[in-house]
Design an enzyme around this catalytic site. Sequence first.
Site, short mmCIF file in Angstrom:
data_model
loop_
_atom_site.label_atom_id
_atom_site.label_comp_id
_atom_site.label_asym_id
_atom_site.label_seq_id
_atom_site.Cartn_x
_atom_site.Cartn_y
_atom_site.Cartn_z
N GLY A 13 0.79 -1.24 0.00
CA GLY A 13 0.00 0.00 0.00
C GLY A 13 0.81 1.28 0.00
N SER A 19 1.83 8.40 1.68
CA SER A 19 1.05 7.22 2.09
C SER A 19 1.29 6.90 3.56
CB SER A 19 1.49 5.99 1.29
OG SER A 19 1.23 6.15 -0.08
N ASP A 64 -1.69 -6.68 -7.17
CA ASP A 64 -3.06 -6.17 -7.12
C ASP A 64 -3.79 -7.14 -6.20
OD1 ASP A 64 -5.82 -5.90 -7.54
OD2 ASP A 64 -5.53 -5.12 -9.56
N TYR A 156 -18.05 9.86 3.56
CA TYR A 156 -17.19 8.66 3.66
C TYR A 156 -17.96 7.44 3.15
CZ TYR A 156 -13.21 5.97 5.41
OH TYR A 156 -12.10 5.16 5.49
N LYS A 163 -14.98 -0.34 5.91
CA LYS A 163 -14.09 -0.32 7.09
C LYS A 163 -14.74 -1.04 8.28
CE LYS A 163 -10.52 2.06 5.55
NZ LYS A 163 -9.31 1.33 5.12
N THR A 194 -3.67 12.26 1.67
CA THR A 194 -2.99 11.26 0.83
C THR A 194 -3.73 11.18 -0.51
OG1 THR A 194 -4.39 9.46 1.60
CG2 THR A 194 -2.38 9.86 2.86
N LEU A 195 -3.17 10.38 -1.40
CA LEU A 195 -3.82 10.17 -2.70
C LEU A 195 -5.26 9.68 -2.52
CD1 LEU A 195 -2.24 10.59 -5.31
CD2 LEU A 195 -1.87 8.11 -5.42
P1 NAP Z 1 -2.69 5.95 -0.36
O1 NAP Z 1 -1.33 6.49 -0.20
O2 NAP Z 1 -3.44 6.34 -1.60
O3 NAP Z 1 -2.63 4.37 -0.21
C1 NAP Z 1 -3.69 3.53 -0.63
C2 NAP Z 1 -3.05 2.38 -1.32
O4 NAP Z 1 -4.01 1.36 -1.68
C3 NAP Z 1 -2.37 2.80 -2.63
O5 NAP Z 1 -1.05 2.31 -2.64
C4 NAP Z 1 -3.25 2.10 -3.66
O6 NAP Z 1 -2.60 1.83 -4.88
C5 NAP Z 1 -3.59 0.85 -2.91
N1 NAP Z 1 -4.58 0.05 -3.62
C6 NAP Z 1 -5.82 0.38 -4.03
N2 NAP Z 1 -6.37 -0.65 -4.70
C7 NAP Z 1 -5.46 -1.67 -4.70
C8 NAP Z 1 -5.42 -2.97 -5.21
N3 NAP Z 1 -6.45 -3.50 -5.87
N4 NAP Z 1 -4.30 -3.74 -5.02
C9 NAP Z 1 -3.24 -3.24 -4.35
N5 NAP Z 1 -3.21 -1.99 -3.85
C10 NAP Z 1 -4.30 -1.22 -4.03
O7 NAP Z 1 -3.64 6.41 0.84
P2 NAP Z 1 -3.60 6.20 2.43
O8 NAP Z 1 -4.52 7.26 2.92
O9 NAP Z 1 -2.22 6.13 2.93
O10 NAP Z 1 -4.35 4.81 2.61
C11 NAP Z 1 -3.79 3.68 3.27
C12 NAP Z 1 -4.82 3.06 4.20
O11 NAP Z 1 -5.06 3.96 5.26
C13 NAP Z 1 -6.18 2.80 3.53
O12 NAP Z 1 -6.71 1.60 4.02
C14 NAP Z 1 -7.00 3.98 4.04
O13 NAP Z 1 -8.39 3.70 4.03
C15 NAP Z 1 -6.45 4.07 5.44
N6 NAP Z 1 -6.76 5.32 6.15
C16 NAP Z 1 -6.48 6.51 5.58
C17 NAP Z 1 -6.78 7.69 6.26
C18 NAP Z 1 -6.53 9.05 5.64
O14 NAP Z 1 -7.09 10.04 6.10
N7 NAP Z 1 -5.68 9.13 4.62
C19 NAP Z 1 -7.36 7.64 7.53
C20 NAP Z 1 -7.62 6.40 8.11
C21 NAP Z 1 -7.31 5.24 7.40
P3 NAP Z 1 -3.10 2.70 -6.16
O15 NAP Z 1 -2.72 4.13 -5.87
O16 NAP Z 1 -2.40 2.09 -7.30
O17 NAP Z 1 -4.60 2.53 -6.27
#
Ligand code: NAP
Length: 256
Positions: A13, A19, A64, A156, A163, A194-195
């Site tokens: 991820g 990230s 993936d 959300y 989740k 993040t993205l």
């Molecule tokens: P992020 O940097 O965009 O990371 C999300 C990752 O998921 C990306 O690397 C993305 O790859 C990957 N992903 C999506 N579909 C996939 C697939 N089919 N196979 C493999 N990888 C896949 O964003 P992040 O915010 O750090 O998210 C990481 C985790 O933290 C997520 O579970 C998110 O829900 C959780 N979270 C985030 C926040 C927040 O506010 N940012 C808060 C609480 C929890 P691609 O870019 O190629 O799609």
Amino acid sequence: MGIVDGKRALVVGVANDRSLAWSIVQELHKQGAQIALTYQGEALKKRVEPLAESVGASIIGELDVNIDEQIESTMVKLKSMWGGLDMLVHAVAFAEREDLRDRFLNVSRKNFLRSMEISAYSLVALARAAEQLMEANGGAILTLTYIGAVRAIPNYNVMGVAKATLEACVRYLALDLGPKNIRVNAISAGPARTLSSSAIRDFHSMAHEVEQRAPLRRAMRNEEVGGMAAALLSDLSSGVTGQTVYVDVGYSIVGM
Ligand code: NAP
């Protein structure tokens, strides 16, 4: 000596240096772990490569999480590289942009199932594959969730439902894997730019609300997720499994 010195971690991820998975990688590296990363697609490979290099992590190929063969080949590579695995970080989620705005009620069957599959079922699939590599010495699995699992947070939407499923999966996986000394936990993180979060409409207001109302009166820092992740993955947390731990500057305890 670090708290995960010499332990072997797979982190899934990392998309870029914002990230949450990247903050976990940095802390695990600081604490002495060996790290393997995967990427999704060639574009991400280019972004992940320099990050991996900066912490001496190995990139072990494309993953993936919807493709069982790629999960299997990831585990085969880890087995031949390390012989086993101690830690697995799952930091993956997906919802269509159109579903992260307006009414939850409008989500289509197809989009609902896709969000569930990528954001929740993938933890089950990865944990099952990792079990074979962890059973000899025990291990620790960690995923990332958000308070939208237990409260209705505007915009959300379907991701909150995914989740909630993910957090239930953590408990059932902990029950199944506990006898093999494999622990499974989640961190519920505060809003981070993040993205993925950029797809949520009005994300800025969610983040602002936390800064105004949380006991610590500031935004969560990504490195705070990294710190708790390292603690939960390490033997310091040997008695902790099936839990969702909030790293949210206290926001979740506030009533009004
Ligand atoms: P992020 O940097 O965009 O990371 C999300 C990752 O998921 C990306 O690397 C993305 O790859 C990957 N992903 C999506 N579909 C996939 C697939 N089919 N196979 C493999 N990888 C896949 O964003 P992040 O915010 O750090 O998210 C990481 C985790 O933290 C997520 O579970 C998110 O829900 C959780 N979270 C985030 C926040 C927040 O506010 N940012 C808060 C609480 C929890 P691609 O870019 O190629 O799609």
